[in-house]
Design a protein around this motif. Structure first.
Motif, PDB file in Angstrom:
ATOM      1  N   VAL A   1       0.844  -1.198   0.000  1.00  0.00           N
ATOM      2  CA  VAL A   1       0.000   0.000   0.000  1.00  0.00           C
ATOM      3  C   VAL A   1       0.875   1.242   0.000  1.00  0.00           C
ATOM      4  CG1 VAL A   1      -0.121  -0.042   2.525  1.00  0.00           C
ATOM      5  CG2 VAL A   1      -1.887   1.183   1.240  1.00  0.00           C
ATOM      6  N   VAL A   2       0.376   2.315  -0.631  1.00  0.00           N
ATOM      7  CA  VAL A   2       1.042   3.622  -0.621  1.00  0.00           C
ATOM      8  C   VAL A   2       0.103   4.614   0.056  1.00  0.00           C
ATOM      9  CG1 VAL A   2       1.998   5.516  -1.983  1.00  0.00           C
ATOM     10  CG2 VAL A   2       2.284   3.143  -2.760  1.00  0.00           C
ATOM     11  N   TYR A   3       0.500   5.119   1.215  1.00  0.00           N
ATOM     12  CA  TYR A   3      -0.277   6.132   1.925  1.00  0.00           C
ATOM     13  C   TYR A   3       0.185   7.509   1.450  1.00  0.00           C
ATOM     14  CZ  TYR A   3      -1.514   2.235   4.945  1.00  0.00           C
ATOM     15  OH  TYR A   3      -1.962   1.023   5.419  1.00  0.00           O
ATOM     16  N   PHE A   4      -0.699   8.241   0.824  1.00  0.00           N
ATOM     17  CA  PHE A   4      -0.405   9.539   0.204  1.00  0.00           C
ATOM     18  C   PHE A   4      -0.929  10.621   1.141  1.00  0.00           C
ATOM     19  CE2 PHE A   4       0.287  11.395  -4.188  1.00  0.00           C
ATOM     20  CZ  PHE A   4       0.178  12.718  -3.814  1.00  0.00           C
ATOM     21  N   LEU A   5      -0.023  11.195   1.947  1.00  0.00           N
ATOM     22  CA  LEU A   5      -0.416  12.157   2.968  1.00  0.00           C
ATOM     23  C   LEU A   5      -0.505  13.573   2.410  1.00  0.00           C
ATOM     24  CD1 LEU A   5      -0.978  12.744   5.993  1.00  0.00           C
ATOM     25  CD2 LEU A   5       1.502  13.033   6.281  1.00  0.00           C
ATOM     26  N   HIS A   6      -1.593  14.274   2.740  1.00  0.00           N
ATOM     27  CA  HIS A   6      -1.841  15.650   2.319  1.00  0.00           C
ATOM     28  C   HIS A   6      -1.798  15.792   0.792  1.00  0.00           C
ATOM     29  CE1 HIS A   6      -0.312  17.129   6.516  1.00  0.00           C
ATOM     30  NE2 HIS A   6      -1.573  16.725   6.566  1.00  0.00           N
ATOM     31  N   PRO A   7      -2.629  15.061   0.073  1.00  0.00           N
ATOM     32  CA  PRO A   7      -2.550  15.071  -1.387  1.00  0.00           C
ATOM     33  C   PRO A   7      -2.927  16.396  -2.042  1.00  0.00           C
ATOM     34  CG  PRO A   7      -4.495  13.881  -0.648  1.00  0.00           C
ATOM     35  CD  PRO A   7      -3.661  14.144   0.570  1.00  0.00           C
ATOM     36  N   GLY A   8      -3.893  17.125  -1.513  1.00  0.00           N
ATOM     37  CA  GLY A   8      -4.310  18.367  -2.134  1.00  0.00           C
ATOM     38  C   GLY A   8      -5.189  18.119  -3.347  1.00  0.00           C
ATOM     39  N   LEU A   9      -5.890  19.155  -3.766  1.00  0.00           N
ATOM     40  CA  LEU A   9      -6.857  19.015  -4.856  1.00  0.00           C
ATOM     41  C   LEU A   9      -6.196  18.681  -6.185  1.00  0.00           C
ATOM     42  CD1 LEU A   9      -9.770  19.277  -5.873  1.00  0.00           C
ATOM     43  CD2 LEU A   9      -9.329  21.718  -6.234  1.00  0.00           C
ATOM     44  N   GLN A  10      -5.113  19.375  -6.548  1.00  0.00           N
ATOM     45  CA  GLN A  10      -4.474  19.164  -7.839  1.00  0.00           C
ATOM     46  C   GLN A  10      -3.944  17.740  -7.979  1.00  0.00           C
ATOM     47  OE1 GLN A  10      -1.540  22.262  -8.370  1.00  0.00           O
ATOM     48  NE2 GLN A  10      -3.055  23.656  -9.232  1.00  0.00           N
ATOM     49  N   ALA A  11      -3.314  17.227  -6.926  1.00  0.00           N
ATOM     50  CA  ALA A  11      -2.785  15.865  -6.979  1.00  0.00           C
ATOM     51  C   ALA A  11      -3.912  14.855  -7.133  1.00  0.00           C
ATOM     52  CB  ALA A  11      -1.972  15.563  -5.719  1.00  0.00           C
ATOM     53  N   ARG A  12      -5.008  15.058  -6.418  1.00  0.00           N
ATOM     54  CA  ARG A  12      -6.145  14.154  -6.517  1.00  0.00           C
ATOM     55  C   ARG A  12      -6.719  14.133  -7.932  1.00  0.00           C
ATOM     56  NH1 ARG A  12      -8.899  12.902  -1.472  1.00  0.00           N
ATOM     57  NH2 ARG A  12      -7.886  13.896   0.309  1.00  0.00           N
ATOM     58  N   LEU A  13      -6.913  15.334  -8.494  1.00  0.00           N
ATOM     59  CA  LEU A  13      -7.492  15.422  -9.830  1.00  0.00           C
ATOM     60  C   LEU A  13      -6.580  14.806 -10.880  1.00  0.00           C
ATOM     61  CD1 LEU A  13      -9.013  19.029  -9.796  1.00  0.00           C
ATOM     62  CD2 LEU A  13     -10.230  16.848  -9.683  1.00  0.00           C
TER      63      LEU A  13
END
Length: 207
Positions: free
Chosen positions: A110-122
């Protein structure tokens, strides 16, 4: 040679030692299932100073052996990553990912992506499956707060930089910042180790 930056002032050896000095990658602690954790601090990555070849060699020689042949997880801290400073680019990320040995890919749980933010999510929602195979994409889990990370990772074994805690605390008071609906506010962060060009020129390879 494909580079993260178009020009470099550091030799390959100096780039290697810079990655060590900044402590960008570290196999540190375990998750709640007892698996080793590869901690990656995105803000510390010197994207404009390190080539993709050096990055791949550094990972191969320094990080992968520490993971061994057992399942492991990754905690990627995206806090305060700036595209022009810390982000190497999708083509480099894909190149590094393609160079990871197959046994390590299979052992990544698993990769836990901390504090992704809107741009990274999109971006990942739109292009993630195109740039990375479905196996990796399906292992990605967004974590918006440190408290949620501690549900999966052993807190006492994981040292997270102060600036990440500061950002996390601010998000508690301004939660809409997570989704780009509230402007960011000035913050004072603990900076990563100095990357002053003059001091780096004095770095020397250790025989």
């Amino acid at each position: 040679m494909s580079n993260i930056s178009s020009s470099f002032t550091l030799s390959q050896c100096q780039q290697h030692h810079l990655l060590e000095k900044l402590d960008v990658f570290n196999v540190r602690g375990r998750d709640k299932r007892g698996r080793n954790v590869l901690l990656i601090i995105g803000k510390y990555f010197p994207a404009r100073m390190v080539s993709s070849e050096v990055l791949k060699k550094y990972l191969e020689e320094t990080i992968y052996p520490k993971l061994g042949a057992k399942p492991f997880s990754v905690v990627y801290v995206h806090t305060d990553v700036q595209k022009s400073e810390n982000f190497p680019g999708i083509s480099v990320l894909r190149s590094v990912y393609d160079a990871i040995p197959m046994n390590l890919k299979n052992n990544l749980e698993v990769v836990y992506f901390l504090h992704p933010g809107l741009q990274a999510r999109l971006f990942l929602a739109t292009f993630g499956r195109l740039f990375f195979d479905g196996g990796l994409y399906s292992k990605l889990k967004y974590v918006s707060r440190l408290d949620f990370l501690w549900d999966h990772v052993r807190r006492l074994e994981m040292k997270i930089p102060d600036f990440v805690h500061d950002h996390d605390e601010e998000l508690e008071y301004h939660p809409m910042m997570d989704y780009g609906l509230e402007s960011d506010h000035p913050r004072v962060y603990t900076e990563p180790p100095s990357m002053d060009p003059i001091s780096m020129y004095s770095m020397r390879c250790i025989a």
